[in-house]
Design a protein around this motif. Sequence first.
Motif, PDB file in Angstrom:
ATOM      1  N   TYR A 605      28.556 -40.709  19.379  1.00 29.22           N
ATOM      2  CA  TYR A 605      27.786 -40.312  18.197  1.00 29.22           C
ATOM      3  C   TYR A 605      26.673 -39.334  18.574  1.00 29.22           C
ATOM      4  O   TYR A 605      26.419 -38.340  17.871  1.00 29.22           O
ATOM      5  CB  TYR A 605      27.181 -41.550  17.538  1.00 29.22           C
ATOM      6  CG  TYR A 605      28.114 -42.307  16.613  1.00 29.22           C
ATOM      7  CD1 TYR A 605      28.740 -41.659  15.551  1.00 29.22           C
ATOM      8  CD2 TYR A 605      28.344 -43.667  16.788  1.00 29.22           C
ATOM      9  CE1 TYR A 605      29.580 -42.350  14.695  1.00 29.22           C
ATOM     10  CE2 TYR A 605      29.178 -44.371  15.936  1.00 29.22           C
ATOM     11  CZ  TYR A 605      29.806 -43.705  14.890  1.00 29.22           C
ATOM     12  OH  TYR A 605      30.635 -44.389  14.044  1.00 29.22           O
ATOM     13  N   ILE A 606      25.996 -39.610  19.672  1.00 31.99           N
ATOM     14  CA  ILE A 606      24.902 -38.736  20.098  1.00 31.99           C
ATOM     15  C   ILE A 606      25.415 -37.341  20.421  1.00 31.99           C
ATOM     16  O   ILE A 606      24.789 -36.328  20.078  1.00 31.99           O
ATOM     17  CB  ILE A 606      24.171 -39.359  21.308  1.00 31.99           C
ATOM     18  CG1 ILE A 606      23.292 -40.522  20.851  1.00 31.99           C
ATOM     19  CG2 ILE A 606      23.322 -38.323  22.031  1.00 31.99           C
ATOM     20  CD1 ILE A 606      22.519 -41.191  21.966  1.00 31.99           C
ATOM     21  N   ARG A 607      26.590 -37.279  21.085  1.00 29.98           N
ATOM     22  CA  ARG A 607      27.152 -35.964  21.418  1.00 29.98           C
ATOM     23  C   ARG A 607      27.446 -35.144  20.167  1.00 29.98           C
ATOM     24  O   ARG A 607      27.361 -33.916  20.190  1.00 29.98           O
ATOM     25  CB  ARG A 607      28.430 -36.138  22.237  1.00 29.98           C
ATOM     26  CG  ARG A 607      28.210 -36.806  23.596  1.00 29.98           C
ATOM     27  CD  ARG A 607      27.396 -35.944  24.531  1.00 29.98           C
ATOM     28  NE  ARG A 607      27.182 -36.566  25.822  1.00 29.98           N
ATOM     29  CZ  ARG A 607      28.019 -36.460  26.854  1.00 29.98           C
ATOM     30  NH1 ARG A 607      29.124 -35.738  26.731  1.00 29.98           N
ATOM     31  NH2 ARG A 607      27.750 -37.055  28.002  1.00 29.98           N
ATOM     32  N   LEU A 608      27.782 -35.828  19.084  1.00 29.85           N
ATOM     33  CA  LEU A 608      28.045 -35.126  17.823  1.00 29.85           C
ATOM     34  C   LEU A 608      26.801 -35.050  16.944  1.00 29.85           C
ATOM     35  O   LEU A 608      26.882 -34.638  15.782  1.00 29.85           O
ATOM     36  CB  LEU A 608      29.171 -35.832  17.062  1.00 29.85           C
ATOM     37  CG  LEU A 608      30.554 -35.819  17.723  1.00 29.85           C
ATOM     38  CD1 LEU A 608      31.560 -36.544  16.860  1.00 29.85           C
ATOM     39  CD2 LEU A 608      31.014 -34.392  17.986  1.00 29.85           C
ATOM     40  N   GLU A 609      25.655 -35.472  17.483  1.00 34.44           N
ATOM     41  CA  GLU A 609      24.378 -35.469  16.776  1.00 34.44           C
ATOM     42  C   GLU A 609      24.423 -36.294  15.493  1.00 34.44           C
ATOM     43  O   GLU A 609      23.752 -35.984  14.505  1.00 34.44           O
ATOM     44  CB  GLU A 609      23.911 -34.039  16.484  1.00 34.44           C
ATOM     45  CG  GLU A 609      23.676 -33.227  17.753  1.00 34.44           C
ATOM     46  CD  GLU A 609      23.059 -31.861  17.477  1.00 34.44           C
ATOM     47  OE1 GLU A 609      22.830 -31.552  16.292  1.00 34.44           O
ATOM     48  OE2 GLU A 609      22.801 -31.139  18.444  1.00 34.44           O
ATOM     49  N   ASP A 610      25.232 -37.339  15.510  1.00 31.32           N
ATOM     50  CA  ASP A 610      25.236 -38.308  14.415  1.00 31.32           C
ATOM     51  C   ASP A 610      24.270 -39.419  14.815  1.00 31.32           C
ATOM     52  O   ASP A 610      24.650 -40.462  15.338  1.00 31.32           O
ATOM     53  CB  ASP A 610      26.655 -38.868  14.208  1.00 31.32           C
ATOM     54  CG  ASP A 610      26.729 -39.819  13.020  1.00 31.32           C
ATOM     55  OD1 ASP A 610      25.663 -40.247  12.529  1.00 31.32           O
ATOM     56  OD2 ASP A 610      27.852 -40.153  12.590  1.00 31.32           O
ATOM     57  N   TRP A 611      22.989 -39.179  14.542  1.00 32.14           N
ATOM     58  CA  TRP A 611      21.954 -40.079  15.051  1.00 32.14           C
ATOM     59  C   TRP A 611      21.975 -41.438  14.363  1.00 32.14           C
ATOM     60  O   TRP A 611      21.639 -42.455  14.980  1.00 32.14           O
ATOM     61  CB  TRP A 611      20.584 -39.420  14.889  1.00 32.14           C
ATOM     62  CG  TRP A 611      20.559 -38.034  15.438  1.00 32.14           C
ATOM     63  CD1 TRP A 611      20.391 -36.872  14.751  1.00 32.14           C
ATOM     64  CD2 TRP A 611      20.742 -37.661  16.813  1.00 32.14           C
ATOM     65  NE1 TRP A 611      20.450 -35.795  15.600  1.00 32.14           N
ATOM     66  CE2 TRP A 611      20.669 -36.250  16.872  1.00 32.14           C
ATOM     67  CE3 TRP A 611      20.976 -38.371  17.984  1.00 32.14           C
ATOM     68  CZ2 TRP A 611      20.807 -35.543  18.056  1.00 32.14           C
ATOM     69  CZ3 TRP A 611      21.119 -37.677  19.164  1.00 32.14           C
ATOM     70  CH2 TRP A 611      21.030 -36.278  19.195  1.00 32.14           C
ATOM     71  N   GLU A 612      22.381 -41.452  13.107  1.00 34.42           N
ATOM     72  CA  GLU A 612      22.439 -42.733  12.405  1.00 34.42           C
ATOM     73  C   GLU A 612      23.536 -43.622  12.998  1.00 34.42           C
ATOM     74  O   GLU A 612      23.334 -44.823  13.220  1.00 34.42           O
ATOM     75  CB  GLU A 612      22.701 -42.504  10.920  1.00 34.42           C
ATOM     76  CG  GLU A 612      22.522 -43.743  10.079  1.00 34.42           C
ATOM     77  CD  GLU A 612      22.592 -43.432   8.590  1.00 34.42           C
ATOM     78  OE1 GLU A 612      22.211 -44.312   7.803  1.00 34.42           O
ATOM     79  OE2 GLU A 612      23.022 -42.317   8.229  1.00 34.42           O
TER      80      GLU A 612
END
Length: 899
Positions: A605-612
């Motif tokens: 998720y972090i790699r895709l900047e999906d922080w939620e």
Amino acid sequence: MNLDAETIQKSLLLGRWDSSLSSETNPVASLAKAVVDGDFRTVLTSSYAQEMFKANPQASVDQTCTDLFSWHLPSVMDEQERELVQLILAVSCLHAFVQVNWTGPDLNFKPSDVISFPLDQSPITEQALTAKAIAELAYGGEPAYHLAKFPILFRFAQIILGLPYVHIKYAPWWKLRVTIVHEHLLDEPAPLSPDVPEFLKPLIGSTTSDPDLTGRLLLERGLLEHVFSHDKAAAEFFVHAARATGLRYELTGALGRRTKFQKNDLSQLVLLAESRKGDDSTVQHGPTHEVNDLHTAVDGGNSRKLPETLALNDDTLLEQTEFTSTFAATGQSTLSHLDPSSQPPLHPLDQCILLSLCLNVRNTSPSHGLTTEQMSPYVTRVISHPQNWSVHTMALLLRSRLEASRTRTVERSTLQLQALIDQMPTADSELAERLLYFHSIPLPSKWEMERELALRFLSLGVVRSALEIFERLEMWEEVVKCWQSMERNDKAIAIVCDLLEGRKEEADSVIAKGKDISTSRRTSMDTVREAKLWCLLGDLEPDKAVEHYEHAWKLSKETSGRAMRSLGAHYFSRGEFGDAIACLQRAVAINPLMSRTWFVLGCAYIRLEDWEGGRDAFSRCVAIDDEDAESWNNLATTYLRLDEAGKATHYGPPRKDGTQTDKAITFTNKTLAFRALKQGLKHSYDNWRMWSNYMIVAVDVGELSEACRAQARIVEERADKVGVESVDEQVLERLVNAVTQASDDPDHAVTAERQRDTTGDVRSPNEGRGLVGTVLDLLERTILPRVSSPRIFRTYARLLTWQSRWEDALNAHLNAYRCGPAGTFEKGETDIEKWHEAVTDVGEMVDILINFGPRVEGSNWRHQGRSILRTFIGRSRDFEDEPEWSRLSEMLDWLRNEE
């Protein structure tokens, strides 16, 4: 028929028959006593069992176990009696299964002796029933161990305990016990069934009148938490169990010797422990008859056959610590009357509690609980007074684990483990004794003990011996690892392929099973294990990994968490984060207890900047394992990337000076990040990167005293390697600003956490006079003894100036000058830019001497100024033609004229 149902239930739970019960005239009570005595053959071949395990007339191998038998008792029995008989049969099935797979010795009957088929119906073979039970025991995408003996008995216990119980209040307790045993059958712990927390609720208030029952219940609930590695929750249950039974214990020190050649007595760790006492001042738990049994165990312990305790036989270490003092350093302790070298025996249940406190052998620091060194006295305290076969076995096993990593004890560790395995099939002790405290200790199954021995061989480099054990246990994943360690990947692939293609049979029972079951039925029953083999092949053949993992997923009918975990990790390693997330989401839906899976999902998720999504994943990580420092750190990162509504933002991380890149990051999320990092640092105290993140966020949320602590830790960890780079000079300046720019008015203290000084004024620990001591300590005790730079000295000087410590401030400025451009300027230097910087430094130093010198009593500041100027002029004669040269001469002339 008059039955004391509750007393019978308690006898079954405690494993001791209450002498107040009469079993001669009551057939139900007689069956219950047979269970307590370990005579399972009598119980499971009784007329009640024949009724319960009567096959349906239309029974066939394609039916589930639930549909295969009647599960009914004669309707003429009253409800309470029928439920009690159901419970007796369930406990008998459970303990017979435990006997053959955990405690030994072998059973004196077979499952076929239990089941009754109509005369005109072909009986289903034991092999078919075994395969059926193993398939049905797979849970949460995890297969049950396929070589467990007579799993149909355990399946019977499960089904009977799943029947409704209205009059038997302790039936939920047996469901708890069955749940724990089931978890140990699976390859990996699987999430509890949703009804487990519900059926545990009635137990809470059902045992308060009996401290031993309460202690056992709390202990077993702690063991359930231990299965899922919830060590903190488990430890709380264990401590409550000790309070319930009246066990008092204290880890302390006493003078003694640990080696044969030790001349001076040193303080040695010792556990003082004492069970609660009865009226006769003997160890007493439960009814009076238990005291007599305990006396027999203590006084006549040598006549009872117990597991062999191997001697250490070391030329240096003593067998056990020899305490030379009869007094321990307990201070005001209530246990100070105990002699460390001659303590009274403990009740076996209390021994179980002490051993449970030592289960987390992986501990490496006090923040995790008991360390290895602290655990040894607990185990030694139990081993010193053998009371029960199973409890003593568990104590020796824990000692073996503790000694496995020490050079002088590793040999005994391995031999002791081998001895414990060898004793299992023997009949050297009564079965009733072996089962008495089985549910109060996490005794491993026979195959787990052998697996542990094989892993011990691997750690010693004895790969071939380990390989033989793994092959016999048919633990193919470990077999593959052995071949890989011998750099024979081809051999590992060949084994897995042979298994999948049927060229390598896994056991004689599998061959026999094949004669009775159709190929399609056999395939469907073994799909979970077969899917795992395909995953294993995917691990071995990276080029075909996706194909193998997807095949495993389809084969398992989308129930194999292993397949999705492996496929998700494969995609993640190749940077295909979207596909990785899709697979890992399926994996955690099947088994949400896998902390590592949640961690990789959060990273994707972090790699895709999906922080939620990352926040949710790492929140699950720390919920499963609150000692996972890396997950706490990553959780903090996600909070710093979320806006107030909790939606993802694309703002950058905080800059090194502690200021955020975009003001849309709310104070709430920064505070959550601060708390996450603070929690993580408890379990990663030496991680300077986490301390650095913590320092920046602490400054951002105004927790400046914590920022000081963080900066100190970073310097302690890194100063020897990187010098001044270990100090964030911008943060240091902000800390000094918080001191020097804050108002002295106590009404201006803005933080919730405040402290009072000796005058009664309220001061904030994060500004002004409340912070000055912390910042001074950071500079004077931590930073300056290790590193120095002009900026650090000037920052320090500014703080001293605020305190009106003129002489110290002047010296700090002089130190800044000495390590700056002017102080390090060498004769023959040709860099004009460096010379200009040095001239500026000289001018500033002279101004400081002019301002500070007169305030320092006895200071010859003019002489210092002239000395600085003459020295610098002498070193920079090559720059006499520069316009600024005249400035140096003018300053020197002014100082001469002033004097």
